[in-house]
Design an enzyme around this catalytic site. Sequence first.
Site, PDB file in Angstrom:
ATOM      1  N   HIS A 116       0.851  -1.185   0.000  1.00  0.00           N
ATOM      2  CA  HIS A 116       0.000   0.000   0.000  1.00  0.00           C
ATOM      3  C   HIS A 116       0.882   1.229   0.000  1.00  0.00           C
ATOM      4  CE1 HIS A 116      -3.150   2.822   1.086  1.00  0.00           C
ATOM      5  NE2 HIS A 116      -3.985   1.892   0.684  1.00  0.00           N
TER       6      HIS A 116
ATOM      7  N   ASP B 219      -8.016  -5.262   0.017  1.00  0.00           N
ATOM      8  CA  ASP B 219      -8.502  -6.089  -1.083  1.00  0.00           C
ATOM      9  C   ASP B 219      -8.196  -7.561  -0.893  1.00  0.00           C
ATOM     10  OD1 ASP B 219      -9.558  -3.982  -2.600  1.00  0.00           O
ATOM     11  OD2 ASP B 219      -7.542  -3.414  -3.193  1.00  0.00           O
TER      12      ASP B 219
HETATM   13  N1  ACO Z   1       4.176  -7.802  -4.842  1.00  0.00           N
HETATM   14  C1  ACO Z   1       5.526  -7.823  -5.002  1.00  0.00           C
HETATM   15  N2  ACO Z   1       6.300  -6.738  -4.886  1.00  0.00           N
HETATM   16  C2  ACO Z   1       5.701  -5.565  -4.606  1.00  0.00           C
HETATM   17  C3  ACO Z   1       4.313  -5.480  -4.428  1.00  0.00           C
HETATM   18  C4  ACO Z   1       3.535  -6.648  -4.545  1.00  0.00           C
HETATM   19  N3  ACO Z   1       2.209  -6.610  -4.380  1.00  0.00           N
HETATM   20  N4  ACO Z   1       3.983  -4.192  -4.154  1.00  0.00           N
HETATM   21  C5  ACO Z   1       5.122  -3.503  -4.162  1.00  0.00           C
HETATM   22  N5  ACO Z   1       6.174  -4.319  -4.428  1.00  0.00           N
HETATM   23  C6  ACO Z   1       7.603  -3.952  -4.457  1.00  0.00           C
HETATM   24  C7  ACO Z   1       7.950  -3.197  -5.722  1.00  0.00           C
HETATM   25  O1  ACO Z   1       8.374  -4.082  -6.748  1.00  0.00           O
HETATM   26  C8  ACO Z   1       9.046  -2.288  -5.226  1.00  0.00           C
HETATM   27  O2  ACO Z   1      10.213  -3.073  -5.104  1.00  0.00           O
HETATM   28  P1  ACO Z   1      11.667  -2.378  -5.360  1.00  0.00           P
HETATM   29  O3  ACO Z   1      11.808  -1.329  -4.281  1.00  0.00           O
HETATM   30  O4  ACO Z   1      12.642  -3.501  -5.220  1.00  0.00           O
HETATM   31  O5  ACO Z   1      11.620  -1.795  -6.754  1.00  0.00           O
HETATM   32  C9  ACO Z   1       8.612  -1.931  -3.799  1.00  0.00           C
HETATM   33  O6  ACO Z   1       7.807  -3.038  -3.369  1.00  0.00           O
HETATM   34  C10 ACO Z   1       7.795  -0.637  -3.704  1.00  0.00           C
HETATM   35  O7  ACO Z   1       6.698  -0.738  -4.632  1.00  0.00           O
HETATM   36  P2  ACO Z   1       6.016   0.504  -5.350  1.00  0.00           P
HETATM   37  O8  ACO Z   1       5.300   0.010  -6.561  1.00  0.00           O
HETATM   38  O9  ACO Z   1       7.034   1.591  -5.529  1.00  0.00           O
HETATM   39  O10 ACO Z   1       4.984   0.965  -4.251  1.00  0.00           O
HETATM   40  P3  ACO Z   1       3.793   1.958  -4.501  1.00  0.00           P
HETATM   41  O11 ACO Z   1       3.534   2.640  -3.217  1.00  0.00           O
HETATM   42  O12 ACO Z   1       4.048   2.807  -5.699  1.00  0.00           O
HETATM   43  O13 ACO Z   1       2.581   0.986  -4.893  1.00  0.00           O
HETATM   44  C11 ACO Z   1       0.764  -0.502  -4.732  1.00  0.00           C
HETATM   45  C12 ACO Z   1       1.596   0.583  -4.012  1.00  0.00           C
HETATM   46  C13 ACO Z   1       0.301   0.004  -6.105  1.00  0.00           C
HETATM   47  C14 ACO Z   1      -0.472  -0.792  -3.881  1.00  0.00           C
HETATM   48  C15 ACO Z   1       1.646  -1.775  -4.892  1.00  0.00           C
HETATM   49  O14 ACO Z   1       2.038  -2.248  -3.630  1.00  0.00           O
HETATM   50  C16 ACO Z   1       0.932  -2.880  -5.680  1.00  0.00           C
HETATM   51  O15 ACO Z   1       1.012  -2.904  -6.903  1.00  0.00           O
HETATM   52  N6  ACO Z   1       0.210  -3.810  -4.970  1.00  0.00           N
HETATM   53  C17 ACO Z   1      -0.562  -4.839  -5.652  1.00  0.00           C
HETATM   54  C18 ACO Z   1      -1.889  -4.254  -6.120  1.00  0.00           C
HETATM   55  C19 ACO Z   1      -2.850  -3.986  -4.980  1.00  0.00           C
HETATM   56  O16 ACO Z   1      -3.048  -4.819  -4.093  1.00  0.00           O
HETATM   57  N7  ACO Z   1      -3.501  -2.807  -5.030  1.00  0.00           N
HETATM   58  C20 ACO Z   1      -4.516  -2.413  -4.040  1.00  0.00           C
HETATM   59  C21 ACO Z   1      -4.028  -1.251  -3.228  1.00  0.00           C
HETATM   60  S1  ACO Z   1      -5.170  -0.905  -1.942  1.00  0.00           S
HETATM   61  C22 ACO Z   1      -6.408  -0.047  -2.690  1.00  0.00           C
HETATM   62  O17 ACO Z   1      -6.316   0.553  -3.717  1.00  0.00           O
HETATM   63  C23 ACO Z   1      -7.668  -0.105  -1.999  1.00  0.00           C
END
Ligand code: ACO
Length: 420
Positions: A303, A360
């Site tokens: 998140h 979620d």
């Molecule tokens: N699985 C594996 N790796 C992940 C995940 C995941 N679900 N989420 C983040 N990471 C990793 C990224 O690859 C990144 O790694 P790095 O630092 O080695 O490059 C690091 O964690 C940070 O990730 P970001 O994408 O920069 O985090 P951001 O804050 O931009 O994204 C998000 C947050 C979009 C929720 C992300 O965690 C994600 O894609 N999760 C899966 C989708 C999801 O569950 N969305 C629902 C969010 S809650 C809502 O909207 C109600």
Amino acid sequence: MTTAKLTLDGGNYEFPTFSGTENELAIDCRKLRGETTAITYDPGYGNTGSCKSAITFIDGEKGILRYRGYPIEDLVGRVRFSAVAYLLIHGELPDTAQLAGWRNDLTKNSLIHESMLKFFDHFPVTAHPMNILASMISSMSSFYPYDSEQEEHINLNIIRLIGQVKTLAAFSYKKSVGQPFMYPRSEYTYAANFLHMMFAEPTETYSVPKVLEDALDALLILHADHEQNCSTSTVRMVGSSQANLYACLSAGVNALWGPLHGGANQEVLEMLQRIQADGGDYKKYVAKAKDKDDPFRLMGFGHRVYKNFDPRAIVLRQKAEQVLNELGINDPLLDIAKNLEEIALKDSYFVERNLYPNVDFYSGIIYRAMGIPTEMFTVLFAIGRMPGWIAHWLEMRSDPDNRIHRPRQIYIGQPERHLP
Ligand code: ACO
């Protein structure tokens, strides 16, 4: 008041700071460009406050979520979703008379315009219900034009939106399964009415199971607001041009649909089904999620704001257990979900990046147990989020600091050139 000092290209600048109720500190950089010619660069706006807001407080480090000061854990099970909608929009919980009037207004305005019924006939059967919902909300502005200067017009249209969104959602489901529409009934709560419209049939007696009504009520409350997330910021962005309420909320629904936002609840379930079909080898999927060369992400994890745990996920984890127990459902997908959660919470990749299950992750399991089809999951998120979007739209309109949203950019394209 403390000031923030900036040294740039030999010049010294000072910017005022201010704090919110919970001591969150902000640097007021509204004069930054005018004084220095520089802008801030913050893709994804992770460090940018776009407004002051009195609606919802989140502390991502401590896992706190409060609506108008009330922790979500206090509200779930104590008050119904309709009261929470009132709280978000009006700032206070309704008293008994206010709640009765509000519920009555919502029920009276829950029937959609009869002419809009025909729209359902012209969507392909494969249409996603989020697309139908966004289109229907957008078309409401043709059926219910209003004078944006008149408060009573605005209030009536807010009631129409909250009243009708669940009807539109249930009708899009009925259409997809070829069943007749079931109209809302005044004796039901908001959640029960939606379940009635989804699952009742004219030939059968249907009474809404209490366990489903309570679970849906909790889900709607937990989704009701989440401050400046992608869809809410979209509503504010569109609203900043003084576009009408329906246009703003239709944009919000479309933003929510994306798989990185509300669309994740559908993706979680599809991911769990994929793992199940693959022999239940969840460890393989954890490895895929960690592999930098693999675009796969564990849906329902991570998140932008919560870096400890998502308090909504904690409530929903318990709710999922309760609903499955009461309904006597032994869902192997829940076992896969629990295994994923367990392994990810211990794995250094997830621990170092603060990746915890989000709202979620568990909502999909509950929706599935309730018999709600996967494609409707994000629609339910939209129904829950409607009061939050509306509260933000109203707050934006009355904010003296509000201006049309117009971010800047740093141009990195071709320098000036001319045709030969
Ligand atoms: N699985 C594996 N790796 C992940 C995940 C995941 N679900 N989420 C983040 N990471 C990793 C990224 O690859 C990144 O790694 P790095 O630092 O080695 O490059 C690091 O964690 C940070 O990730 P970001 O994408 O920069 O985090 P951001 O804050 O931009 O994204 C998000 C947050 C979009 C929720 C992300 O965690 C994600 O894609 N999760 C899966 C989708 C999801 O569950 N969305 C629902 C969010 S809650 C809502 O909207 C109600």
